[in-house]
Motif scaffolding. Structure first.
Motif, PDB file in Angstrom:
ATOM      1  N   PRO A 104       5.022  -4.357  -9.761  1.00  0.00           N
ATOM      2  CA  PRO A 104       3.988  -3.954  -8.803  1.00  0.00           C
ATOM      3  C   PRO A 104       2.655  -4.648  -9.070  1.00  0.00           C
ATOM      4  O   PRO A 104       2.292  -4.907 -10.224  1.00  0.00           O
ATOM      5  CB  PRO A 104       3.858  -2.446  -9.030  1.00  0.00           C
ATOM      6  N   LEU A 105       1.977  -4.977  -7.995  1.00  0.00           N
ATOM      7  CA  LEU A 105       0.637  -5.554  -7.985  1.00  0.00           C
ATOM      8  C   LEU A 105       0.554  -6.963  -8.591  1.00  0.00           C
ATOM      9  O   LEU A 105      -0.532  -7.517  -8.698  1.00  0.00           O
ATOM     10  CB  LEU A 105      -0.370  -4.623  -8.674  1.00  0.00           C
ATOM     11  N   ASN A 155      -0.791  -6.007  -3.919  1.00  0.00           N
ATOM     12  CA  ASN A 155      -1.027  -4.800  -3.125  1.00  0.00           C
ATOM     13  C   ASN A 155       0.246  -3.982  -2.866  1.00  0.00           C
ATOM     14  O   ASN A 155       0.268  -3.134  -1.986  1.00  0.00           O
ATOM     15  CB  ASN A 155      -1.711  -5.128  -1.796  1.00  0.00           C
ATOM     16  N   TYR A 205       2.670  -1.306  -4.558  1.00  0.00           N
ATOM     17  CA  TYR A 205       2.639  -0.358  -5.670  1.00  0.00           C
ATOM     18  C   TYR A 205       4.022   0.055  -6.165  1.00  0.00           C
ATOM     19  O   TYR A 205       4.147   0.627  -7.240  1.00  0.00           O
ATOM     20  CB  TYR A 205       1.864   0.900  -5.257  1.00  0.00           C
ATOM     21  N   TYR A 262       0.799  -1.230   0.000  1.00  0.00           N
ATOM     22  CA  TYR A 262       0.000   0.000   0.000  1.00  0.00           C
ATOM     23  C   TYR A 262       0.831   1.280   0.000  1.00  0.00           C
ATOM     24  O   TYR A 262       0.273   2.359  -0.078  1.00  0.00           O
ATOM     25  CB  TYR A 262      -1.004   0.020   1.164  1.00  0.00           C
ATOM     26  N   ARG A 299       3.182   4.156  -1.562  1.00  0.00           N
ATOM     27  CA  ARG A 299       3.316   4.766  -2.883  1.00  0.00           C
ATOM     28  C   ARG A 299       4.720   5.307  -3.122  1.00  0.00           C
ATOM     29  O   ARG A 299       5.042   5.701  -4.235  1.00  0.00           O
ATOM     30  CB  ARG A 299       2.301   5.899  -3.061  1.00  0.00           C
TER      31      ARG A 299
END
Length: 158
Positions: free
Chosen positions: A117-118, A92, A94, A66, A68
């Protein structure tokens, strides 16, 4: 989430970064992750990082999910307590990351560069790992990190 040895895990809560020098207790009270020094001994010389250390299941479970942003000289060190095959994923998460798998003696055993990412793709330690260091994607290449290089941190008795 993080996945290791068939168990789902994740990283540490999003918190404001950039507050200088709080003690670990004050950092946690303020929601700022406490950091410790870790040095990577590479062929190009030592590189110092400030790392959050995920020592308990809750911290390992949350990891860097989560978030950024991760400052360039920061990372997260996952302490698994014993050597084992470690399986991770980027669900989850990023921030693109390099995952550095480390043996009990601090030697780098495997590097997974630029984890997407993800992604739910499984990333394996490709052998026993005692710990995993996550840093921004591109850091391992930038500093010339290779298997056999050494991480210097009290977790490894160094």
């Amino acid at each position: 989430m993080r996945l290791f040895v068939g168990v789902l895990l994740a990283g540490l809560a999003v918190a404001p970064l950039g507050l200088a020098g709080p003690t670990p207790a004050r950092a946690l009270e303020a929601g700022v992750p406490a950091t410790e020094k870790l040095t990577l001994e590479t062929g190009g010389g030592p590189v110092s990082l400030d790392v959050e250390v995920a020592r308990d299941p809750a911290m390992r479970e949350r990891g860097l999910m989560y978030r950024r942003y991760l400052p360039e000289n920061r990372g997260m060190l996952f302490d698994f307590g014993h050597a084992q095959t470690v399986l991770m994923w980027m669900k989850n998460t990023y921030i693109p990351l390099d995952m550095i798998f480390i043996a009990r003696d601090g030697k780098v055993t495997h590097i997974e560069e630029n984890a997407e990412p993800l992604s739910e793709a499984i990333i394996s330690s490709q052998g026993p790992a005692f710990a995993v260091l996550e840093v921004n994607a591109g850091v391992a290449k930038k500093i010339g990190l290779k298997p056999g290089d050494v991480a210097d941190h009290p977790l490894f008795g160094r």
